[in-house]
Design a protein around this motif. Structure first.
Motif, PDB file in Angstrom:
ATOM      1  N   SER A   5       4.606  -0.779   1.946  1.00 28.83           N
ATOM      2  CA  SER A   5       4.664   0.011   4.002  1.00 28.83           C
ATOM      3  C   SER A   5       3.647   1.268   3.379  1.00 28.83           C
ATOM      4  O   SER A   5       2.826   1.221   4.961  1.00 28.83           O
ATOM      5  N   PHE A   6       3.198   2.282   3.016  1.00 29.56           N
ATOM      6  CA  PHE A   6       2.329   2.893   2.719  1.00 29.56           C
ATOM      7  C   PHE A   6       1.501   2.542   2.692  1.00 29.56           C
ATOM      8  O   PHE A   6       0.623   3.156   2.864  1.00 29.56           O
ATOM      9  N   GLN A   7       1.350   1.526   1.513  1.00 32.03           N
ATOM     10  CA  GLN A   7      -0.109   1.476   0.960  1.00 32.03           C
ATOM     11  C   GLN A   7      -0.916   0.665   2.394  1.00 32.03           C
ATOM     12  O   GLN A   7      -1.666   0.684   2.314  1.00 32.03           O
ATOM     13  N   GLY A   8      -0.085  -0.092   3.011  1.00 27.05           N
ATOM     14  CA  GLY A   8      -0.822  -0.766   3.960  1.00 27.05           C
ATOM     15  C   GLY A   8      -1.348   0.596   5.088  1.00 27.05           C
ATOM     16  O   GLY A   8      -2.251  -0.077   5.542  1.00 27.05           O
ATOM     17  N   MET A   9      -0.524   1.639   5.305  1.00 27.30           N
ATOM     18  CA  MET A   9      -0.746   2.706   6.495  1.00 27.30           C
ATOM     19  C   MET A   9      -1.740   3.217   6.066  1.00 27.30           C
ATOM     20  O   MET A   9      -2.743   3.221   6.962  1.00 27.30           O
ATOM     21  N   MET A  10      -2.259   3.163   4.895  1.00 28.14           N
ATOM     22  CA  MET A  10      -2.968   3.869   4.177  1.00 28.14           C
ATOM     23  C   MET A  10      -4.248   3.033   4.301  1.00 28.14           C
ATOM     24  O   MET A  10      -5.662   3.386   4.773  1.00 28.14           O
ATOM     25  N   ALA A  11      -4.102   1.820   4.032  1.00 30.51           N
ATOM     26  CA  ALA A  11      -5.230   1.111   4.613  1.00 30.51           C
ATOM     27  C   ALA A  11      -5.757   0.991   5.872  1.00 30.51           C
ATOM     28  O   ALA A  11      -6.733   0.979   6.034  1.00 30.51           O
ATOM     29  N   VAL A  12      -4.937   0.773   6.628  1.00 31.74           N
ATOM     30  CA  VAL A  12      -5.815   1.274   8.214  1.00 31.74           C
ATOM     31  C   VAL A  12      -6.284   2.252   8.369  1.00 31.74           C
ATOM     32  O   VAL A  12      -7.161   2.383   9.258  1.00 31.74           O
ATOM     33  N   ARG A  13      -5.604   3.677   7.939  1.00 29.78           N
ATOM     34  CA  ARG A  13      -6.094   5.278   7.749  1.00 29.78           C
ATOM     35  C   ARG A  13      -6.913   4.794   7.727  1.00 29.78           C
ATOM     36  O   ARG A  13      -8.878   4.946   7.718  1.00 29.78           O
TER      37      ARG A  13
END
Length: 109
Positions: free
Chosen positions: A86-94
């Protein structure tokens, strides 16, 4: 950045929320306004979901390390992986949002 790319990013967020066990439909549905989707609310909910996943994983690690017999190593590892994904996904969106901002600021009017 086109509308299709933004929709794809939103779909990725929803998929990550579903994969981590959160109710994506409830948080997305609550953020609907008469004008459409409230992006600020969606982003805030996604960040809160990532934060709670990380806090949950940390609590399980703490419980396992103190010798709690109800906490298995497998449960701890799955929780840590969910938080990581979930953190990696959030960083990709950022990163995509930053790229979109740079692209918009470089547009000549």
């Amino acid at each position: 950045m086109s509308i299709e790319k933004m929709n794809a990013a939103l779909a990725q967020i929803q998929a990550l929320q579903k994969a981590s066990g959160n109710q994506a439909g409830a948080s997305i549905g609550e953020s609907l306004t008469p004008e459409g989707v409230d992006f600020k609310t969606i982003l805030k909910n996604a960040i809160n979901d990532v934060s709670s996943a990380q806090n949950n994983a940390q609590a399980k690690v703490q419980a396992f390390s103190t010798g709690d017999s109800s906490m298995s190593l497998e449960e701890v590892m799955v929780s840590l992986q969910k938080a990581n994904i979930s953190f990696q996904g959030m960083m990709a969106v950022r990163n995509r949002l930053v790229d979109a901002y740079k692209e918009v600021t470089n547009l000549q009017v």
